[in-house]
Write an enzyme that holds these catalytic residues in place. Structure first.
Site, short mmCIF file in Angstrom:
data_model
loop_
_atom_site.label_atom_id
_atom_site.label_comp_id
_atom_site.label_asym_id
_atom_site.label_seq_id
_atom_site.Cartn_x
_atom_site.Cartn_y
_atom_site.Cartn_z
CG LEU A 36 -2.17 0.86 1.15
CD1 LEU A 36 -3.11 0.33 0.08
CD2 LEU A 36 -2.88 0.90 2.50
CE1 TYR A 98 -14.99 1.26 8.92
CE2 TYR A 98 -13.67 0.81 6.96
CZ TYR A 98 -14.88 0.73 7.65
OH TYR A 98 -15.95 0.12 7.06
CG ASP A 101 -9.86 5.21 20.61
OD1 ASP A 101 -9.35 4.56 19.68
OD2 ASP A 101 -9.72 4.88 21.81
CE1 TYR A 124 -3.13 3.41 14.26
CE2 TYR A 124 -4.05 4.13 16.36
CZ TYR A 124 -4.19 3.49 15.15
OH TYR A 124 -5.40 2.94 14.82
CD1 TRP A 149 -9.83 1.39 22.81
CD2 TRP A 149 -10.50 0.20 24.59
NE1 TRP A 149 -9.41 2.05 23.94
CE2 TRP A 149 -9.80 1.35 25.04
CE3 TRP A 149 -11.02 -0.69 25.52
CZ2 TRP A 149 -9.61 1.62 26.39
CZ3 TRP A 149 -10.84 -0.42 26.87
CH2 TRP A 149 -10.13 0.72 27.30
#
Length: 293
Positions: A36, A98, A101, A124, A149
């Site tokens: 990717l 996507y 949090d 991240y 999560w």
């Protein structure tokens, strides 16, 4: 409808690959098909396929490793979505992307909304936020879905790790001062398919529904509370003790938010979708795991 899926073999992509077939013809890719991070080839693939929908379930998710491998995290989490977004916009396609949090710093003690200020603590979270911004900046129809999560019976995740450790040990030490919402990946895939169907109803792209949405289960717990329920539902609750510890007792290269509960009211308002309580979803996941074992 022609759907292009990236991240086919991840825990979310595994569910999406089959569930998206209910609404269209799916061409799915994973890292084994091509890197990717090869942005030129990525651009060519999207342009050549001429999809109606592009779903990006691929990501660099090694939170701690990202601290020492920021270039790779940036490439996969920010630059690749930017390329997808521009190519999708040119093709007139909907892009579903996507996020996480971890774009928040955890300073709040009220559920974060889509309008809450972002302040990621680590590489991240920073690269995932950059990916969000790139998708929106491309100007095409899009759904950016923040979840949290994430776990399932596939891939590597906290749920599977706890099951393995519980089978090997009599005591587990798990952090009890980080609060969030465990979310079953199968439910995210189901809800995503509903949203895509609503966005493309009657072969008309409902661009006015484009935007950022939070998508998690209801309720919240700590990693310790999550682990305790995993052990209990696995039938090992009497044998295995789950001991609560503080974050300071389990140092990691990346700092995590101490609170990252997301408000999903916008998702319910715009698409009439609410995922179940995290404990109910966990029971579903355990039952699904027994069915496939």
């Amino acid at each position: 409808m022609k759907i292009l899926l990236f991240g086919r073999d991840g825990q979310l992509g595994t569910y999406l690959a089959s569930k998206l077939e209910a609404i269209g013809s799916v061409q799915a890719y994973d890292q084994s098909d091509f890197d990717l991070g090869d942005l030129d080839r990525l651009r060519q693939v999207v342009i050549a396929q001429r999809p109606d929908v592009v779903v990006n379930a691929a990501a660099y998710t090694a939170v701690d490793q990202a601290e020492s491998d920021a270039l790779s995290a940036e490439r996969i989490n920010a630059e690749a979505p930017a390329v997808m977004a521009v190519a999708a916009q040119k093709a007139g396609a909907l892009l579903v992307h996507y996020s996480t949090d971890y774009v928040f710093d955890g300073a709040s003690r009220q559920p974060y909304t889509e309008d809450s200020p972002t302040r990621p603590l680590g590489v991240y979270g920073k690269t995932k936020l950059a990916g969000e911004e790139a998708v929106r900046a491309a100007g095409g129809a899009h759904l950016v879905l923040r979840t949290a999560w994430l776990y399932s019976n596939y891939g590597r995740n906290f749920f599977k790790t706890m099951l393995r450790l519980a089978s090997e040990r009599d005591e587990l030490r798990v952090v009890d001062d980080q609060v969030g919402t465990p979310t079953y990946a199968r439910l995210v895939a189901d809800a995503s398919v509903q949203m895509i169907a609503a966005m493309t109803e009657g072969n008309v792209l409902r661009s006015e529904r484009s935007g950022l949405y939070h998508m998690t289960c209801e309720g919240f717990t700590t990693w310790h509370g999550f682990a305790q329920r995993i052990v209990e539902l696995s039938g090992q609750g009497e044998r295995v003790r789950v001991k609560p510890i503080g974050t300071a007792e389990y140092p990691t290269p990346a700092q995590r938010p101490s609170y990252s509960v997301l408000s999903c009211d916008k998702l319910a308002r715009m698409f009439a979708i609410r995922l179940p309580h995290w404990d109910t979803a966990l029971e579903q996941c355990v039952a699904d795991g027994r069915a496939i074992s």
